[in-house]
Each structure stands twice: as structure tokens, then as C-alpha cells.
Design a protein around this motif. Structure first.
Motif, short mmCIF file in Angstrom:
data_model
loop_
_atom_site.label_atom_id
_atom_site.label_comp_id
_atom_site.label_asym_id
_atom_site.label_seq_id
_atom_site.Cartn_x
_atom_site.Cartn_y
_atom_site.Cartn_z
N UNK A 47 13.72 35.43 -21.88
CA UNK A 47 13.22 34.03 -22.00
C UNK A 47 11.71 33.66 -21.59
N UNK A 48 11.03 32.94 -22.07
CA UNK A 48 10.01 32.49 -21.88
C UNK A 48 9.64 30.86 -21.92
N UNK A 49 9.02 30.47 -20.85
CA UNK A 49 9.05 28.87 -20.70
C UNK A 49 7.80 28.36 -20.37
N UNK A 50 7.53 27.18 -20.81
CA UNK A 50 6.41 26.42 -20.25
C UNK A 50 6.71 25.07 -19.75
N UNK A 51 5.91 24.74 -18.88
CA UNK A 51 6.33 23.48 -18.11
C UNK A 51 5.10 23.04 -17.27
N UNK A 52 5.01 21.61 -17.26
CA UNK A 52 3.91 20.99 -16.18
C UNK A 52 4.30 21.50 -14.96
N UNK A 53 3.46 21.80 -14.05
CA UNK A 53 3.54 22.11 -12.84
C UNK A 53 4.36 21.01 -12.00
N UNK A 54 5.46 21.35 -11.00
CA UNK A 54 6.17 20.45 -10.62
C UNK A 54 5.58 19.78 -9.37
N UNK A 55 4.43 20.46 -8.94
CA UNK A 55 3.79 19.76 -7.65
C UNK A 55 2.81 18.61 -8.35
N UNK A 56 2.78 18.46 -9.36
CA UNK A 56 1.87 17.56 -9.87
C UNK A 56 0.23 17.78 -10.12
N UNK A 57 0.03 19.20 -9.64
CA UNK A 57 -1.55 19.67 -9.77
C UNK A 57 -1.61 20.25 -11.07
#
Length: 125
Positions: A47-57
Motif C-alpha cells: 500500500x502506497x498513500x499520498x496525503x496532505x500533512x496533518x500538521x497543516x505545514x
């Protein structure tokens, strides 16, 4: 050893388009976006995933880090490289080709993805 790999992306749709093309050249199906806006790719048990950082940076590439994707042939690695360049990637390192080190012969094709992550397709010789 690994259950999954997740990397940050500043623009998930742009990064998804990049990975759909580059990983598609390696036989990986298009990523799916979940309700949280993360893109996920499944291939076998991986599994490979892309996400916006959860810390907002901002997301940025790991200095010194590389994510390697398996290619079956040098031609498949070249297709990965070409598709990545056509979809927002940047050529880095040497041009795709054979390298020999520590008794290993590897075909490597390096790119930087739209968020600056260093990736490569690798075929063992």
C-alpha cells in the motif's frame, strides 16, 4: 516488514496524476481517493498513500530519502520515468540506466515528484 508507505503531498490531485501515470507504467492500477482526500495505491500486499500533512505545514521531500518502486524490465523503468516527466515530475540524478555497485547490477530511473519526494524505478540485473 512494512505495512504501508505514506508520503506528504502539497497538491494531492496533482500528485495523484503524477503517480497514476508513473506507477501505471509499472502495472499499478490508478489510485483511489478516500473521504479524507488521501490517494491510495494497492499492488499485491503493498500500500502506497499520498496525503496532505496533518500538521497543516507544507510537504517536502526527505533529504537523503528515496522511495524505490520495482520495475520488471529496463523498458518498464524507462516508461515510469517518461510518464513521470510528462505529469509534473523532474529528472534527477543520472539519466536512467544501469549502475553497478557492491557486486549488484541495477537499472535505475530517478525522479522528483511534484512535492519534491525523491523516487526511482529499479530493475535488478
Amino acid at each position: 516488514m512494512f505495512s504501508h508507505l505514506m508520503i506528504g503531498a502539497n497538491d494531492v490531485p496533482a500528485s495523484k496524476a503524477f503517480y497514476d501515470a508513473a506507477l501505471g507504467a509499472l502495472g499499478v492500477r490508478e489510485g483511489r481517493v478516500d473521504p479524507k482526500g488521501r490517494a491510495m495505491y494497492r499492488h499485491g500486499d503493498n500500500i502506497f498513500m499520498l496525503t496532505q500533512p496533518i500538521n497543516g505545514k507544507d510537504a517536502f521531500g526527505a533529504n537523503g530519502g528515496t522511495i524505490g518502486f520495482a520495475a520488471s524490465t529496463p523498458e518498464e523503468a524507462d516508461a515510469f520515468h517518461k510518464a513521470g516527466l510528462a505529469n509534473g515530475g523532474t529528472a534527477i540524478e543520472d539519466a536512467p540506466g544501469w549502475r553497478e555497485s557492491n557486486g549488484m547490477k541495477l537499472y535505475l530511473a530517478y525522479l522528483s515528484d511534484p512535492s519534491g519526494n525523491k523516487i526511482c524505478a529499479m530493475c535488478r540485473g
